[in-house]
Write an enzyme that holds these catalytic residues in place. Structure first.
Site, PDB file in Angstrom:
ATOM      1  CE1 TYR A 148       0.352  -1.300  -6.333  1.00 44.88           C
ATOM      2  CE2 TYR A 148      -1.885  -0.538  -6.746  1.00 44.88           C
ATOM      3  CZ  TYR A 148      -0.636  -0.923  -7.214  1.00 44.88           C
ATOM      4  OH  TYR A 148      -0.389  -0.906  -8.569  1.00 44.88           O
ATOM      5  CE  LYS A 152       1.438   2.041  -7.860  1.00 47.62           C
ATOM      6  NZ  LYS A 152       2.659   2.167  -8.681  1.00 47.62           N
TER       7      LYS A 152
END
Ligand code: NAP
Length: 243
Positions: A148, A152
Protein backbone atom coordinates in the site's frame (compact mmCIF):
# COMPACT_ATOMS: atom_id res chain seq x y z
CA UNK A 1 -16.46 29.41 -1.46
CA UNK A 2 -18.96 28.73 -4.21
CA UNK A 3 -17.67 25.94 -6.43
CA UNK A 4 -19.76 25.08 -9.48
CA UNK A 5 -19.13 22.63 -12.33
CA UNK A 6 -22.01 23.28 -14.73
CA UNK A 7 -21.14 22.07 -18.23
CA UNK A 8 -18.36 19.79 -16.94
CA UNK A 9 -18.28 15.98 -17.15
CA UNK A 10 -16.54 14.18 -14.28
CA UNK A 11 -15.34 10.57 -13.96
CA UNK A 12 -14.90 9.20 -10.42
CA UNK A 13 -13.31 5.76 -10.02
CA UNK A 14 -14.17 3.66 -6.96
CA UNK A 15 -17.38 5.66 -6.57
CA UNK A 16 -19.36 2.77 -5.06
CA UNK A 17 -18.47 3.33 -1.42
CA UNK A 18 -16.62 5.58 0.99
CA UNK A 19 -14.65 8.58 -0.25
CA UNK A 20 -15.45 8.09 -3.95
CA UNK A 21 -19.17 7.94 -3.27
CA UNK A 22 -19.03 11.24 -1.33
CA UNK A 23 -16.98 12.88 -4.11
CA UNK A 24 -19.53 11.74 -6.71
CA UNK A 25 -22.42 13.09 -4.60
CA UNK A 26 -20.75 16.48 -4.06
CA UNK A 27 -19.89 16.79 -7.75
CA UNK A 28 -23.51 16.17 -8.70
CA UNK A 29 -24.64 18.77 -6.12
CA UNK A 30 -22.17 21.22 -7.66
CA UNK A 31 -23.67 20.86 -11.11
CA UNK A 32 -21.28 18.39 -12.77
CA UNK A 33 -22.46 15.57 -14.98
CA UNK A 34 -20.94 12.57 -13.19
CA UNK A 35 -19.86 9.17 -14.47
CA UNK A 36 -19.48 6.86 -11.45
CA UNK A 37 -17.20 3.87 -11.99
CA UNK A 38 -17.03 0.93 -9.59
CA UNK A 39 -16.94 -2.86 -9.56
CA UNK A 40 -20.08 -3.85 -7.58
CA UNK A 41 -23.35 -3.53 -9.51
CA UNK A 42 -25.55 -2.96 -6.41
CA UNK A 43 -23.44 0.06 -5.43
CA UNK A 44 -23.85 1.51 -8.91
CA UNK A 45 -27.60 0.84 -8.89
CA UNK A 46 -28.05 2.68 -5.59
CA UNK A 47 -25.81 5.55 -6.80
CA UNK A 48 -27.88 5.90 -9.95
CA UNK A 49 -31.08 5.95 -7.90
CA UNK A 50 -29.68 8.54 -5.44
CA UNK A 51 -27.75 10.81 -7.78
CA UNK A 52 -29.12 10.15 -11.25
CA UNK A 53 -25.57 9.80 -12.55
CA UNK A 54 -24.21 7.67 -15.40
CA UNK A 55 -22.54 4.47 -14.12
CA UNK A 56 -19.84 2.19 -15.50
CA UNK A 57 -19.12 -1.27 -14.10
CA UNK A 58 -15.43 -2.25 -14.34
CA UNK A 59 -12.58 -3.73 -12.34
CA UNK A 60 -9.85 -1.27 -13.26
CA UNK A 61 -7.13 -3.51 -11.82
CA UNK A 62 -7.56 -5.11 -15.25
CA UNK A 63 -6.08 -2.68 -17.78
CA UNK A 64 -8.37 -3.77 -20.64
CA UNK A 65 -11.48 -3.22 -18.50
CA UNK A 66 -10.09 0.17 -17.44
CA UNK A 67 -9.58 1.29 -21.06
CA UNK A 68 -13.04 0.06 -22.08
CA UNK A 69 -14.55 1.92 -19.12
CA UNK A 70 -12.93 5.20 -20.16
CA UNK A 71 -14.27 4.71 -23.68
CA UNK A 72 -17.77 4.03 -22.30
CA UNK A 73 -17.54 7.10 -20.05
CA UNK A 74 -17.22 9.48 -23.02
CA UNK A 75 -15.49 12.90 -22.97
CA UNK A 76 -14.26 13.84 -19.50
CA UNK A 77 -13.19 17.27 -18.13
CA UNK A 78 -12.61 16.27 -14.50
CA UNK A 79 -11.08 12.96 -13.35
CA UNK A 80 -10.79 11.60 -9.82
CA UNK A 81 -8.55 8.53 -9.58
CA UNK A 82 -9.94 7.31 -6.27
CA UNK A 83 -10.29 3.50 -6.52
CA UNK A 84 -7.92 1.80 -4.11
CA UNK A 85 -7.49 -1.28 -1.95
CA UNK A 86 -5.47 -2.07 1.17
CA UNK A 87 -4.22 -5.59 1.86
CA UNK A 88 -2.44 -5.54 5.20
CA UNK A 89 0.41 -7.99 5.78
CA UNK A 90 3.97 -7.73 7.11
CA UNK A 91 6.78 -7.18 4.61
CA UNK A 92 8.18 -10.71 5.00
CA UNK A 93 4.74 -12.22 4.35
CA UNK A 94 3.63 -9.97 1.48
CA UNK A 95 2.71 -12.31 -1.37
CA UNK A 96 3.44 -11.56 -5.00
CA UNK A 97 -0.27 -11.90 -5.76
CA UNK A 98 -1.25 -9.30 -3.18
CA UNK A 99 1.58 -6.98 -4.25
CA UNK A 100 0.31 -7.15 -7.85
CA UNK A 101 -3.32 -6.62 -6.83
CA UNK A 102 -2.53 -3.54 -4.76
CA UNK A 103 -0.12 -2.01 -7.28
CA UNK A 104 -2.41 -2.73 -10.24
CA UNK A 105 -5.40 -1.00 -8.65
CA UNK A 106 -3.78 1.80 -6.64
CA UNK A 107 -1.07 2.81 -9.11
CA UNK A 108 -1.32 1.20 -12.55
CA UNK A 109 -5.05 1.92 -12.93
CA UNK A 110 -4.45 5.62 -12.19
CA UNK A 111 -1.85 5.60 -14.97
CA UNK A 112 -4.05 3.70 -17.44
CA UNK A 113 -7.21 5.72 -16.75
CA UNK A 114 -5.28 8.99 -16.41
CA UNK A 115 -3.47 8.50 -19.72
CA UNK A 116 -6.63 7.57 -21.64
CA UNK A 117 -8.63 10.47 -20.18
CA UNK A 118 -5.77 12.95 -20.72
CA UNK A 119 -5.42 11.88 -24.36
CA UNK A 120 -9.06 12.85 -24.87
CA UNK A 121 -8.53 16.21 -23.13
CA UNK A 122 -5.48 16.94 -25.30
CA UNK A 123 -7.30 15.92 -28.50
CA UNK A 124 -10.25 18.19 -27.67
CA UNK A 125 -7.94 21.03 -26.59
CA UNK A 126 -10.21 21.80 -23.66
CA UNK A 127 -7.76 21.36 -20.77
CA UNK A 128 -8.95 19.65 -17.62
CA UNK A 129 -8.27 18.81 -14.00
CA UNK A 130 -7.27 15.51 -12.42
CA UNK A 131 -7.03 14.58 -8.73
CA UNK A 132 -5.39 11.37 -7.55
CA UNK A 133 -6.49 10.08 -4.14
CA UNK A 134 -3.22 9.11 -2.48
CA UNK A 135 -2.61 8.74 1.28
CA UNK A 136 -0.42 9.84 4.17
CA UNK A 137 1.01 6.34 3.63
CA UNK A 138 2.85 7.68 0.57
CA UNK A 139 5.19 9.56 2.90
CA UNK A 140 5.01 7.67 6.20
CA UNK A 141 5.97 4.01 6.63
CA UNK A 142 3.08 2.22 8.35
CA UNK A 143 3.46 -1.30 9.78
CA UNK A 144 1.90 -3.96 7.54
CA UNK A 145 1.46 -1.55 4.63
CA UNK A 146 4.38 -2.47 2.32
CA UNK A 147 2.44 -2.78 -0.94
CA UNK A 148 0.00 0.00 0.00
CA UNK A 149 2.74 2.49 0.98
CA UNK A 150 4.73 1.68 -2.17
CA UNK A 151 1.65 2.12 -4.36
CA UNK A 152 0.82 5.51 -2.85
CA UNK A 153 4.44 6.73 -3.03
CA UNK A 154 4.33 5.80 -6.71
CA UNK A 155 1.01 7.61 -7.11
CA UNK A 156 2.50 10.83 -5.67
CA UNK A 157 5.31 10.75 -8.19
CA UNK A 158 2.97 9.80 -11.03
CA UNK A 159 1.03 12.93 -10.05
CA UNK A 160 4.17 15.07 -10.40
CA UNK A 161 5.00 13.53 -13.79
CA UNK A 162 1.47 14.09 -15.07
CA UNK A 163 1.55 17.70 -13.82
CA UNK A 164 4.89 18.28 -15.55
CA UNK A 165 3.91 16.89 -18.94
CA UNK A 166 0.21 17.79 -19.03
CA UNK A 167 0.64 21.37 -17.77
CA UNK A 168 1.38 22.71 -21.28
CA UNK A 169 -2.04 21.31 -22.32
CA UNK A 170 -3.72 23.25 -19.48
CA UNK A 171 -4.42 20.03 -17.60
CA UNK A 172 -3.78 20.37 -13.86
CA UNK A 173 -2.94 17.24 -11.85
CA UNK A 174 -2.87 17.15 -8.04
CA UNK A 175 -3.16 14.60 -5.24
CA UNK A 176 -4.82 14.52 -1.83
CA UNK A 177 -3.20 12.55 0.98
CA UNK A 178 -5.74 11.62 3.65
CA UNK A 179 -5.10 10.16 7.08
CA UNK A 180 -7.49 7.48 8.37
CA UNK A 181 -10.95 8.21 6.99
CA UNK A 182 -13.99 6.45 8.41
CA UNK A 183 -15.09 4.42 5.39
CA UNK A 184 -15.47 0.66 4.91
CA UNK A 185 -11.70 0.56 4.17
CA UNK A 186 -10.80 2.78 7.13
CA UNK A 187 -12.90 0.65 9.49
CA UNK A 188 -11.39 -2.58 8.16
CA UNK A 189 -7.80 -1.42 8.60
CA UNK A 190 -8.02 0.80 11.71
CA UNK A 191 -11.34 -0.22 13.37
CA UNK A 192 -9.62 -2.40 15.99
CA UNK A 193 -8.87 0.03 18.89
CA UNK A 194 -5.51 -1.72 19.46
CA UNK A 195 -4.45 -0.44 16.02
CA UNK A 196 -6.54 2.72 15.85
CA UNK A 197 -5.57 4.27 19.20
CA UNK A 198 -1.80 4.67 18.51
CA UNK A 199 -2.60 6.17 15.07
CA UNK A 200 -5.11 8.58 16.61
CA UNK A 201 -2.52 9.64 19.19
CA UNK A 202 -0.21 10.79 16.38
CA UNK A 203 -2.80 13.05 14.74
CA UNK A 204 -2.46 16.59 16.18
CA UNK A 205 -6.17 17.33 15.69
CA UNK A 206 -6.94 14.13 17.63
CA UNK A 207 -9.55 12.72 15.28
CA UNK A 208 -9.95 10.59 12.18
CA UNK A 209 -11.40 12.16 9.05
CA UNK A 210 -14.70 11.67 7.29
CA UNK A 211 -15.27 11.29 3.53
CA UNK A 212 -16.57 14.87 3.35
CA UNK A 213 -13.16 16.20 4.44
CA UNK A 214 -11.49 14.52 1.47
CA UNK A 215 -14.30 15.41 -0.95
CA UNK A 216 -14.08 19.12 -0.01
CA UNK A 217 -10.34 19.14 -0.80
CA UNK A 218 -10.86 17.21 -4.05
CA UNK A 219 -13.59 19.56 -5.29
CA UNK A 220 -11.40 22.58 -4.53
CA UNK A 221 -8.45 21.13 -6.48
CA UNK A 222 -10.72 20.17 -9.39
CA UNK A 223 -12.19 23.66 -9.55
CA UNK A 224 -11.07 26.92 -11.12
CA UNK A 225 -10.43 28.23 -7.57
CA UNK A 226 -7.23 26.16 -7.81
CA UNK A 227 -6.45 27.43 -11.32
CA UNK A 228 -2.74 28.06 -10.57
CA UNK A 229 -2.21 24.87 -8.52
CA UNK A 230 -0.73 21.77 -10.10
CA UNK A 231 1.62 19.02 -8.94
CA UNK A 232 0.83 19.33 -5.21
CA UNK A 233 0.22 16.58 -2.65
CA UNK A 234 -2.35 18.08 -0.26
CA UNK A 235 -2.45 16.32 3.13
CA UNK A 236 -5.96 15.93 4.57
CA UNK A 237 -4.50 14.43 7.68
CA UNK A 238 -5.29 16.45 10.79
CA UNK A 239 -1.56 17.23 10.90
CA UNK A 240 -0.25 13.63 10.96
CA UNK A 241 2.56 14.35 8.52
CA UNK A 242 4.07 17.24 10.53
CA UNK A 243 5.66 14.80 12.99
P1 NAP B 1 -13.54 1.83 0.32
O1 NAP B 1 -14.44 2.25 1.40
O2 NAP B 1 -13.01 0.44 0.31
O3 NAP B 1 -14.20 2.16 -1.11
C1 NAP B 1 -13.44 1.96 -2.28
C2 NAP B 1 -14.32 1.91 -3.48
O4 NAP B 1 -13.46 1.67 -4.63
C3 NAP B 1 -15.32 0.76 -3.43
O5 NAP B 1 -16.52 1.16 -4.03
C4 NAP B 1 -14.62 -0.32 -4.26
O6 NAP B 1 -15.50 -1.25 -4.85
C5 NAP B 1 -13.95 0.52 -5.33
N1 NAP B 1 -12.85 -0.20 -5.98
C6 NAP B 1 -11.81 -0.80 -5.37
N2 NAP B 1 -11.05 -1.43 -6.28
C7 NAP B 1 -11.63 -1.22 -7.48
C8 NAP B 1 -11.33 -1.64 -8.79
N3 NAP B 1 -10.29 -2.45 -9.05
N4 NAP B 1 -12.12 -1.25 -9.81
C9 NAP B 1 -13.20 -0.46 -9.57
N5 NAP B 1 -13.54 -0.04 -8.32
C10 NAP B 1 -12.77 -0.42 -7.29
O7 NAP B 1 -12.24 2.78 0.31
P2 NAP B 1 -12.09 4.32 0.73
O8 NAP B 1 -11.66 4.36 2.15
O9 NAP B 1 -13.26 5.11 0.29
O10 NAP B 1 -10.79 4.66 -0.15
C11 NAP B 1 -10.86 5.44 -1.34
C12 NAP B 1 -9.44 5.91 -1.68
O11 NAP B 1 -8.92 6.66 -0.58
C13 NAP B 1 -8.45 4.75 -1.89
O12 NAP B 1 -7.58 5.07 -2.94
C14 NAP B 1 -7.70 4.69 -0.57
O13 NAP B 1 -6.42 4.14 -0.72
C15 NAP B 1 -7.67 6.16 -0.20
N6 NAP B 1 -7.46 6.39 1.23
C16 NAP B 1 -8.32 5.88 2.16
C17 NAP B 1 -8.08 6.11 3.51
C18 NAP B 1 -8.98 5.57 4.59
O14 NAP B 1 -8.56 5.56 5.76
N7 NAP B 1 -10.19 5.15 4.29
C19 NAP B 1 -6.95 6.87 3.91
C20 NAP B 1 -6.11 7.39 2.92
C21 NAP B 1 -6.37 7.14 1.60
P3 NAP B 1 -15.86 -2.66 -4.08
O15 NAP B 1 -16.32 -2.28 -2.70
O16 NAP B 1 -16.92 -3.20 -4.93
O17 NAP B 1 -14.60 -3.46 -4.05
Amino acid sequence: MDIRFEGKRALVTGAGKGIGREIAAQLVKSGAEVVALSRTQEDLDSLKAELGCQTVLADIGDAQQALKAVEDAGPIDLLVNNAGVAIIEPFLETSLDHWDTVLNINLRAAFVVGQAVAKGMVARGTGGSIVNVSSQASQAALPGHTAYCASKAGLDHLTRMMALELGPHNIRVNAVNPTVILTPMGEKVWGDPAKGAPMLARIPLGRFGRPVHVADAVLYLLSDKADMITGVMLPVDGGYLVG
